[in-house]
Design an enzyme around this catalytic site. Structure first.
Site, PDB file in Angstrom:
ATOM      1  N   GLU A 118      -0.689  -9.186  -0.731  1.00  0.00           N
ATOM      2  CA  GLU A 118      -2.115  -9.394  -0.472  1.00  0.00           C
ATOM      3  C   GLU A 118      -2.935  -9.323  -1.758  1.00  0.00           C
ATOM      4  OE1 GLU A 118      -1.846  -6.285   2.585  1.00  0.00           O
ATOM      5  OE2 GLU A 118      -2.737  -7.701   3.991  1.00  0.00           O
ATOM      6  N   ALA A 131       0.863  -1.168   0.000  1.00  0.00           N
ATOM      7  CA  ALA A 131       0.000   0.000   0.000  1.00  0.00           C
ATOM      8  C   ALA A 131       0.905   1.224   0.000  1.00  0.00           C
ATOM      9  CB  ALA A 131      -0.892  -0.008   1.231  1.00  0.00           C
ATOM     10  N   GLU A 138       4.678  -5.165   7.087  1.00  0.00           N
ATOM     11  CA  GLU A 138       3.960  -4.111   7.809  1.00  0.00           C
ATOM     12  C   GLU A 138       4.456  -3.930   9.240  1.00  0.00           C
ATOM     13  OE1 GLU A 138       2.504  -6.422   5.915  1.00  0.00           O
ATOM     14  OE2 GLU A 138       0.943  -5.512   4.681  1.00  0.00           O
ATOM     15  N   GLY A 186       0.612  -4.959   0.866  1.00  0.00           N
ATOM     16  CA  GLY A 186      -0.571  -4.983   0.017  1.00  0.00           C
ATOM     17  C   GLY A 186      -0.310  -5.632  -1.343  1.00  0.00           C
TER      18      GLY A 186
END
Ligand code: HXC
Length: 257
Positions: A111, A65, A131, A108
């Site tokens: 993911e 992200a 993260e 992300g």
């Protein structure tokens, strides 16, 4: 249609989505989410498309992200913006989706790959959920999907240490469907996508639906669903054609493909 952060192309029955923010290693900001969701939904609605490939660059599938976009947000803002809720729409696409991963698939990015049905990795791919190094945890499904892919202990180690694993470790762990030489990644993805896209769409949708269900239902319920979905396919013309073609020793000519 033009998108800001991705490139799209329909080639034969395959829809291609290429993440295109090279300056940020394809970090997934809000616009990327909007673009990918819109493009995937458009391909999904198009019966001329039987498989979707999501890919990035040689250096990065996606490095997570967008940290710079998230950094100053409050918890309330993150909840209200439902920043990443749109990704659920991507995961709900009925058309089979292949992630073709080269380079970094982190946070992300990992993911996003796990929201796809098949993860085809270049031998240069690196997967991880870093993260924890940022003082947070996976937020786009990583804590749940990684465990289902690789088991509790491998997932816990990756999520708690934040370390990356290379393509061969990821394949051994069951996160990656297949590893190919980096130079062959897109050609292999295309071959695989064309193979899938040549099948009957109703059977592809059905297969994806029962695979998805297996991730979240107890065995007995999943088996019941499979039995009903299996039976339902016998009301499609493509089932009749597929089985007639077998009997007549020829290739099937599916109506829905
Ligand atoms: C924003 C990013 C970024 C990211 C890289 N960049 N990753 N920008 N968000 N996730 C930017 C860098 O700031 C830099 O921009 C440019 O991309 C190139 O990256 P470098 O770091 O210079 O490259 P390199 O030294 O080769 O290192 C590559 C890397 C590193 C190891 C992948 O970039 C990295 O650790 N990135 C962050 C990985 C990460 O923590 N991901 C998880 C994010 S959180 P400039 O302008 O400086 O050149 C997450 C949560 C998901 O994903 C759930 C959401 C709720």
């Amino acid at each position: 249609t033009d998108y800001e952060t991705i490139l799209t192309e329909a080639r034969g029955r395959v829809g291609w989505i290429t993440l295109n923010r090279p300056e940020a290693l394809n970090a997934l900001n809000t616009q990327v989410m909007k673009d990918v969701v819109a493009a995937a939904s458009a391909f999904d609605a198009d019966d001329a498309i039987g498989a979707i490939v999501v890919t990035g660059s040689e250096r990065a599938f996606a490095a997570g992200a967008d940290i710079k976009e998230m950094e100053s947000k409050t918890g309330g803002e993150m909840l209200m913006a439902d920043h990443f809720g749109g990704w659920a729409q991507f995961a709900a696409v009925r058309t089979p989706v292949i992630a073709a991963v080269s380079g970094y698939a982190l946070g992300g990015g990992c993911e996003l790959a796990m929201m796809c049905d098949i993860i085809l990795a270049a031998d240069t791919a690196k997967f991880g959920q870093p993260e924890i190094n940022l003082g947070v945890i996976p937020g786009m499904g990583g804590s749940q999907r990684l465990i289902r892919a690789v088991g509790y202990y491998k997932a816990a180690e990756l999520i708690l240490t934040g370390r990356m694993m290379d393509a061969s470790e990821a394949e051994r762990a069951g996160l990656v469907s297949r590893v190919v030489p980096a130079a062959d990644l897109l050609a292999e993805a295309e071959k695989m996508a064309e193979t899938i896209a040549a099948k009957s769409l109703p059977s592809l949708y059905a297969a994806k639906a029962v695979l998805d269900a297996a991730m979240e239902t107890p065995m007995a319920e999943g088996l019941r669903l499979e039995r009903h979905v299996f039976a339902a396919l016998f009301d499609t013309a493509d089932q009749k054609e597929g089985m007639a073609a077998f009997r007549e020793k020829r290739s099937p000519d599916f109506e829905n493909r």
